[in-house]
Motif scaffolding. Structure first.
Motif, PDB file in Angstrom:
ATOM      1  N   LEU A  92      -3.412   2.713  -5.927  1.00 15.83           N
ATOM      2  CA  LEU A  92      -3.029   4.008  -6.492  1.00 15.83           C
ATOM      3  C   LEU A  92      -4.042   5.093  -6.133  1.00 15.83           C
ATOM      4  N   HIS A  93      -5.314   4.722  -6.134  1.00  8.95           N
ATOM      5  CA  HIS A  93      -6.326   5.712  -5.803  1.00  8.95           C
ATOM      6  C   HIS A  93      -6.290   6.119  -4.334  1.00  8.95           C
ATOM      7  N   ASN A  94      -5.726   5.298  -3.487  1.00 10.62           N
ATOM      8  CA  ASN A  94      -5.656   5.610  -2.059  1.00 10.62           C
ATOM      9  C   ASN A  94      -4.335   6.233  -1.645  1.00 10.62           C
ATOM     10  N   LEU A  95      -3.361   6.316  -2.577  1.00  7.10           N
ATOM     11  CA  LEU A  95      -2.089   6.961  -2.259  1.00  7.10           C
ATOM     12  C   LEU A  95      -2.194   8.465  -2.445  1.00  7.10           C
ATOM     13  N   ARG A  96      -1.592   9.204  -1.528  1.00  5.93           N
ATOM     14  CA  ARG A  96      -1.506  10.650  -1.649  1.00  5.93           C
ATOM     15  C   ARG A  96      -0.134  11.021  -2.200  1.00  5.93           C
ATOM     16  N   GLU A  97       0.003  12.261  -2.612  1.00  5.79           N
ATOM     17  CA  GLU A  97       1.298  12.718  -3.122  1.00  5.79           C
ATOM     18  C   GLU A  97       2.375  12.546  -2.061  1.00  5.79           C
ATOM     19  N   GLN A  98       1.976  12.781  -0.765  1.00  4.67           N
ATOM     20  CA  GLN A  98       2.958  12.682   0.314  1.00  4.67           C
ATOM     21  C   GLN A  98       3.423  11.249   0.566  1.00  4.67           C
ATOM     22  N   ASP A  99       2.642  10.266   0.065  1.00  2.00           N
ATOM     23  CA  ASP A  99       3.010   8.879   0.314  1.00  2.00           C
ATOM     24  C   ASP A  99       4.234   8.445  -0.470  1.00  2.00           C
ATOM     25  N   TYR A 100       4.486   9.101  -1.608  1.00  2.00           N
ATOM     26  CA  TYR A 100       5.670   8.738  -2.392  1.00  2.00           C
ATOM     27  C   TYR A 100       6.912   9.253  -1.682  1.00  2.00           C
ATOM     28  N   GLY A 101       7.832   8.358  -1.471  1.00  2.00           N
ATOM     29  CA  GLY A 101       9.047   8.702  -0.739  1.00  2.00           C
ATOM     30  C   GLY A 101       9.008   8.250   0.708  1.00  2.00           C
ATOM     31  N   ARG A 102       7.842   7.812   1.185  1.00  7.10           N
ATOM     32  CA  ARG A 102       7.760   7.309   2.559  1.00  7.10           C
ATOM     33  C   ARG A 102       8.236   5.865   2.612  1.00  7.10           C
ATOM     34  N   PRO A 103       8.876   5.438   3.712  1.00  3.80           N
ATOM     35  CA  PRO A 103       9.303   4.036   3.835  1.00  3.80           C
ATOM     36  C   PRO A 103       8.095   3.103   3.752  1.00  3.80           C
ATOM     37  N   LEU A 104       8.347   1.920   3.219  1.00  2.00           N
ATOM     38  CA  LEU A 104       7.251   0.955   3.080  1.00  2.00           C
ATOM     39  C   LEU A 104       6.555   0.636   4.408  1.00  2.00           C
ATOM     40  N   PRO A 105       7.259   0.507   5.557  1.00 10.53           N
ATOM     41  CA  PRO A 105       6.554   0.231   6.802  1.00 10.53           C
ATOM     42  C   PRO A 105       5.521   1.296   7.153  1.00 10.53           C
ATOM     43  N   GLU A 106       5.796   2.561   6.812  1.00  9.05           N
ATOM     44  CA  GLU A 106       4.832   3.612   7.095  1.00  9.05           C
ATOM     45  C   GLU A 106       3.594   3.479   6.211  1.00  9.05           C
ATOM     46  N   ILE A 107       3.817   3.118   4.929  1.00  7.55           N
ATOM     47  CA  ILE A 107       2.684   2.894   4.032  1.00  7.55           C
ATOM     48  C   ILE A 107       1.831   1.742   4.554  1.00  7.55           C
ATOM     49  N   ARG A 108       2.519   0.658   4.957  1.00 11.20           N
ATOM     50  CA  ARG A 108       1.798  -0.498   5.479  1.00 11.20           C
ATOM     51  C   ARG A 108       0.992  -0.136   6.731  1.00 11.20           C
ATOM     52  N   ASP A 109       1.636   0.546   7.698  1.00 13.80           N
ATOM     53  CA  ASP A 109       0.964   0.855   8.963  1.00 13.80           C
ATOM     54  C   ASP A 109      -0.248   1.750   8.774  1.00 13.80           C
ATOM     55  N   THR A 154       5.985 -11.679  -2.732  1.00 13.49           N
ATOM     56  CA  THR A 154       6.625 -11.887  -1.434  1.00 13.49           C
ATOM     57  C   THR A 154       7.932 -11.128  -1.317  1.00 13.49           C
ATOM     58  N   GLN A 155       8.462 -10.645  -2.458  1.00 10.61           N
ATOM     59  CA  GLN A 155       9.705  -9.869  -2.413  1.00 10.61           C
ATOM     60  C   GLN A 155       9.467  -8.415  -2.037  1.00 10.61           C
ATOM     61  N   VAL A 156       8.202  -8.029  -1.942  1.00 14.36           N
ATOM     62  CA  VAL A 156       7.894  -6.668  -1.485  1.00 14.36           C
ATOM     63  C   VAL A 156       8.014  -6.672   0.033  1.00 14.36           C
ATOM     64  N   ASN A 157       9.152  -6.221   0.529  1.00 11.57           N
ATOM     65  CA  ASN A 157       9.449  -6.274   1.960  1.00 11.57           C
ATOM     66  C   ASN A 157       8.850  -5.054   2.653  1.00 11.57           C
ATOM     67  N   LEU A 158       7.659  -5.251   3.217  1.00 11.25           N
ATOM     68  CA  LEU A 158       6.943  -4.142   3.850  1.00 11.25           C
ATOM     69  C   LEU A 158       7.558  -3.722   5.168  1.00 11.25           C
ATOM     70  N   SER A 159       8.530  -4.492   5.667  1.00 12.72           N
ATOM     71  CA  SER A 159       9.166  -4.157   6.941  1.00 12.72           C
ATOM     72  C   SER A 159      10.472  -3.395   6.765  1.00 12.72           C
ATOM     73  N   SER A 160      10.893  -3.208   5.514  1.00 14.08           N
ATOM     74  CA  SER A 160      12.193  -2.576   5.260  1.00 14.08           C
ATOM     75  C   SER A 160      12.074  -1.063   5.281  1.00 14.08           C
ATOM     76  N   LEU A 161      12.785  -0.441   6.219  1.00 15.00           N
ATOM     77  CA  LEU A 161      12.791   1.023   6.288  1.00 15.00           C
ATOM     78  C   LEU A 161      13.580   1.647   5.151  1.00 15.00           C
ATOM     79  N   GLY A 162      14.403   0.840   4.484  1.00 22.84           N
ATOM     80  CA  GLY A 162      15.219   1.367   3.388  1.00 22.84           C
ATOM     81  C   GLY A 162      14.504   1.401   2.062  1.00 22.84           C
ATOM     82  N   LEU A 163      13.336   0.820   1.972  1.00 20.32           N
ATOM     83  CA  LEU A 163      12.587   0.794   0.715  1.00 20.32           C
ATOM     84  C   LEU A 163      11.443   1.790   0.772  1.00 20.32           C
ATOM     85  N   ARG A 164      11.237   2.465  -0.383  1.00 22.36           N
ATOM     86  CA  ARG A 164      10.198   3.476  -0.480  1.00 22.36           C
ATOM     87  C   ARG A 164       9.429   3.302  -1.778  1.00 22.36           C
TER      88      ARG A 164
END
Length: 996
Positions: free
Chosen positions: A793-810, A857-867
């Motif tokens: 949470l401390h490393n997330l920016r406001e812009q990170d909310y709404g981004r697909p999980l793969p972008e957060i992971r990368d 393991t249900q947190v699918n970091l490769s799914s572009l549909g999840l944010r």
């Protein structure tokens, strides 16, 4: 064509009279700049005369280039900038440095006389080709300042040359002003003032050439002997200023001779001075050599003979060898089995090497010249001068003389020839020299030319058709074996001479002497019953690995190792000049790759050196940009190192490889943040190379027949090899001190390269675990289990909310502002899962619908549909806080003052509310507030901010803060800033301090 119809070389060429008068010895082959300038009477050498010097000096391409640059710098008028101002003559012992210095002196002091010689003509022609016009014949009358440091004692001046001067600077001034006491007194106090030195150089009102010969004789152990730290400091300060000044004053040229540190033993203080001077010369000048191995033949001919051979003699001599060079039996059994590039165009090779056989010149140029102790041109001239004189005397006496002087034709019966070989540096120590001196006398030929095992075989041979054509066949074979034995181990780890090479050494240009005859000659010579008893035979193994022969002096293991080590050092020096990786550096690379481990990094990459390409090209094409993978990239020390003058090219290569270059150098790199580089320290690399020489020498020694056949030597060799291997491993580990990585302290700063150093001798950048720990201390990485929901949470920016999980992971692999994850995807999945379970995060689909997760393991970091989404906030809850300057989101009052004053109060109130909440309320709250705004002339704002920090101090003191992250940027008074920075550094925090 019969060799009898061809004019023999000893009649076709006229040996220089000074060689004849000295019975084959050349006393002045080792030139002295001091004697050339100051020698008088009987002590004045002939080469002090510029005409004679130009006559005996072959205009090698490198020497002509050097002198032409000096000529342009001195006399080139407005075009002086087309030539470098400072040159370091960088060549091994006996490579022609002092010879070149004398040439520089004659060029400036006697330019008109030198211009009349072949050397001078070549120099002025070269200068004209550069400038497009002629230089003035007198080069505008340059003034020459000569500092022959091999004849200057620090702290003990010679009044004849130094007058009132004591320090090196004062000695320089006394010579610069030609003993003008008034000018000397005016500038004497300013030894470290570059401006004054510039002024002094201009005061001469003429071009100035400064020659500093053998500088290490003075600033090395010489200054130690003076026992005056003040003098050492002044002399070094002067040299720094002079090197800078020489670049700034028009028509000033400077030549410095400084041999490598590996050729002399230095104290620690002297090593520091040498390193300092080396760095100055690298910055201000360019290194240069004046000879190459390919120049040997021309240098020898010019130095030994006062005329060039007639072209018809060259052609006729080469033609006499036509039959033997093309004979099928000789080709099959000899020529194709040896390294003989000169066979491809034998007539051209003969024209280049005459009167010496191309096989002998190949031995001198390709093997002797690689030996670290062999004094290249100087030693070669002495050996060959003694040889041509001795053979000429034989010819005049009606005795047999070879048509071309081959590798078996050096007459060991002649004392001058034998001692020139043994004293050339090919043999390493006095005991071995004495042993080989005895071997030459007993096994080959004695000084009266009627004894020695090989000579006796020739004298007692039964009549044969070829005896008169080749009366010294056995002596020639034995001499070649001797020459290849004195070097210990030849390049490539070979011992002695191969059977085909030995047969080639006995060849004569007559078809009556056939291969079968050569076979018999060699068999007799290596037969211990009738030939040389000290010869050792390494049996052959088929056509591709013929038998080898060498003379054994029953070396001790240590002597054998030392001989081999000298060969290894020579190989490394040769590899450096040819742009190849030496075997020594290959061993270091192999050890480094084996000793390194990835630790927490997911991958280890070892980047091998390729001297044929630039470091940047090697690193950019090494394939280190690997997606979603933490990489420890180990750089081969042969091409990459930091500190001690090598830093710039290595850092430039890393900069290009991580995509931080400018313009064309900017590479399309995506995953640079997750690549961390392990780099060797230049000085420690030098130490590792020294131990690698020891290791390779012991490894080779252990394989030699004499060690393998002696149980005691074998046990000693095995033990010492194991000990040296351990030492080498430690040296390589210690050499890898530096860790380089991409950093970005906050969003407002640019991405840049940062680094840290392991100073503890037990820590190494080859250990991935230690490297990762260092990154954790610098907030570049998370340790195992350290990356929790709070950290996320401390490393997330406001812009990170709404981004697909793969972008957060990368982002955790390609954004330098985010630390690297110890467990990669697994850590991120657990942190997201914990935050979702705690209600601090939501995972939503494209329709903004919550997605339930019951397991990490249900947190699918490769799914572009999840944010990621912020938690649902009740209507009475506070609105989301703005994003702070470091990109960290948190709660704040929607009516906060834009400068941050009210926000600070709101944050403090939230902290108080959290402390007073009921047991059913949350145990902790997230507090974030921006700190941006001017404080000058705003006392109310200052008081409010001070209250915020008092509350922050209180909660820290009471241990009520469980996590902290952010970047604080302050502009404050300089002395206070330094105190604050020191306190932050004590916590291993990355601190940036710059002038405002």
């Amino acid at each position: 064509m019969s060799s009898a119809s061809v004019t023999p070389w000893w009649q076709a060429l006229k040996i220089r009279p000074e060689i004849i008068s000295a019975s084959g010895q050349i006393d002045d082959v080792q030139m002295s700049l001091f004697q050339a300038v100051h020698g008088t009477g009987a002590l004045r050498p002939e080469y002090a005369n510029p005409i004679y010097y130009g006559d005996i000096t072959h205009p090698t391409g490198r020497l002509v280039d050097l002198l032409a640059e000096i000529a342009i710098r001195l006399g080139g008028g407005d075009d002086y900038l087309k030539a470098r101002s400072v040159t370091r003559l960088d060549q091994g012992m006996g490579g022609g440095k002092s010879h070149a210095c004398v040439g520089c002196y004659h060029l400036a002091a006697s330019s008109v006389d030198l211009a009349a010689t072949d050397l001078g003509k070549a120099v002025f022609t070269k200068a004209r080709s550069i400038l497009g016009r002629d230089l003035p014949a007198d080069l505008n009358k340059p003034h020459v300042v000569v500092l022959p440091c091999d004849n200057m004692t620090p702290g003990a001046p010679d009044k004849q040359y130094d007058g009132p001067a004591k320090s090196l600077y004062e000695r320089f001034l006394w010579r610069l002003f030609s003993h003008d006491y008034t000018l000397y007194e005016r500038y004497a106090p300013f030894f470290n003032d570059k401006g004054k030195i510039v002024e002094a150089l201009r005061a001469v009102d003429r071009p100035v050439l400064v020659l500093i010969d053998e500088i290490m004789d003075y600033v090395g152990n010489g200054l130690d002997g003076a026992g005056s730290p003040e003098l050492a400091a002044q002399d070094m300060a002067f040299l720094r200023a002079l090197l800078d000044a020489s670049n700034d004053v028009p028509h000033v040229a400077m030549v410095v001779v400084m041999i490598g540190s590996d050729t002399i033993s230095l104290s620690d203080a002297a090593k520091e001075r040498r390193a300092d001077l080396h760095g100055l010369l690298e910055r201000n000048g360019m290194p240069a050599t004046v000879t190459a191995s390919a120049d040997f033949a021309d240098i020898l001919r010019r130095r030994l003979f006062d005329q060039t051979p007639a072209s018809e003699v060259l052609a006729a001599t080469a033609a006499t060898y036509g039959d033997v060079m093309t004979d099928k039996a000789w080709s099959k059994n000899v020529w194709t089995a040896i390294t003989a590039p000169w066979r491809e165009d034998f007539s051209t090779a003969v024209a280049r090497t005459y009167p010496f056989h191309p096989q002998l010149m190949h031995l001198a140029e390709k093997e002797w010249a690689q030996m670290s102790g062999f004094q290249r041109v100087r030693s070669t001239i002495r050996i060959f001068a003694a040889t041509v004189f001795a053979l000429q005397q034989r010819g005049k006496a009606g005795e047999w003389v070879p048509s071309l002087i081959g590798p078996g034709d050096l007459p060991l019966s002649d004392n001058n020839v034998r001692e020139a070989i043994l004293g050339s540096g090919l043999v390493g120590d006095e005991r071995t020299i004495a042993n080989f001196r005895s071997l030459a006398e007993i096994e080959i030929v004695n000084q009266t030319d009627d004894g020695g095992a090989a000579r006796r075989l020739d004298l007692s041979r039964d009549p044969a058709s070829w005896i008169d054509l080749n009366p010294r066949a056995c002596e020639r074979a034995a001499t070649y074996i001797f020459l290849t034995s004195v070097v210990g181990v030849r390049p490539g780890g070979r011992r002695g001479a191969s059977a085909p090479e030995t047969k080639a050494a006995t060849v004569v240009p007559d078809r009556r002497y056939v291969v079968a005859d050569a076979d018999g000659v060699v068999e007799d010579v290596v037969n211990q019953d009738i030939g040389m008893s000290a010869v050792e035979v390494i049996p052959g193994q088929g056509n591709n690995k013929p038998a080898r022969y060498y003379l054994s002096t029953k070396l001790t293991y240590r002597m054998l190792v030392n001989n081999i080590k000298r060969s290894i050092v020579g190989e490394a020096e040769a590899a450096a000049t040819t742009g190849k990786v030496s075997e020594r550096d290959k061993i270091i690379a192999e050890f480094a790759e084996r000793l390194s481990n990835s630790g927490p990094f997911k991958k280890k990459i070892f980047v091998e050196a390729d001297p044929g390409r630039t470091p940047a090209d090697v690193l950019v094409t090494a394939g280190i940009d690997d997606a979603r993978t933490t990489r420890l990239v180990v750089l081969d020390p042969a091409q990459f190192s930091l500190r001690n003058g090598a830093e710039q090219v290595t850092m430039a290569a890393i900069t290009a490889a991580v995509g931080l270059g400018d313009g064309r150098d900017r590479q399309p790199v995506e995953w640079a943040s997750s690549a961390v580089f392990a780099v060797a320290n230049s000085q420690r690399r030098t130490h590792a190379r020294m131990i690698a020489n020891e290791y390779l020498a012991r490894h080779r020694a252990l394989q030699t027949p004499e060690v393998q056949g002696d149980d005691e030597l074998k046990a000693t060799g095995t033990r010492e090899l194991a000990e040296t291997k351990s030492q080498l491993e430690k040296a390589i580990k210690r050499a890898f001190q530096h860790v380089v990585y991409v950093a970005q302290p906050d969003l407002n700063s640019d991405r840049t390269l940062d680094q840290f150093i392991f100073d503890d001798e037990h820590h190494t950048a080859l250990d991935g675990t230690l490297v990762w720990k260092g990154l954790v201390e610098r907030e570049k990485a998370f340790n195992n289990s350290q990356f929790t929901a709070k950290a996320l949470l401390h490393n997330l920016r406001e812009q990170d909310y709404g981004r697909p999980l793969p972008e957060i992971r990368d982002a955790f692999w390609n954004a330098p502002r985010l630390p690297l994850l110890y467990g990669g995807d697994r850590d991120l999945q657990h942190a997201v899962y914990q935050a979702v379970q705690a209600g601090d995060l939501r995972i939503v689909d494209a329709g903004d619908n919550d997605v339930a997760v019951t397991d990490p393991t249900q947190v699918n970091l490769s799914s572009l549909g999840l944010r990621l989404a912020q938690p649902n906030i009740e209507p009475q809850a506070e609105e989301s806080a703005p994003v702070d300057g470091a990109g960290h989101a948190g709660p704040a009052d929607s009516g906060a003052d834009p400068d941050g004053g009210d926000s600070a109060q709101t944050g403090a109130a939230a902290s108080d509310e959290g402390a007073a909440s009921s047991e059913s309320g949350p145990a902790e709250k997230f507090v974030s507030f921006p700190l941006v705004g001017a404080l000058l002339d705003n006392p109310t704002r200052v008081d409010g901010l001070a209250q915020v920090f008092r509350i922050l101090y209180s909660v820290l003191e009471d241990n009520k803060v469980s996590y902290a992250q952010g970047t604080l940027q302050l502009v404050l008074e300089a002395d206070v800033a330094d105190r604050l920075a020191e306190a932050a550094k004590a916590l291993n925090l990355a601190v940036t301090v710059r002038d405002q």
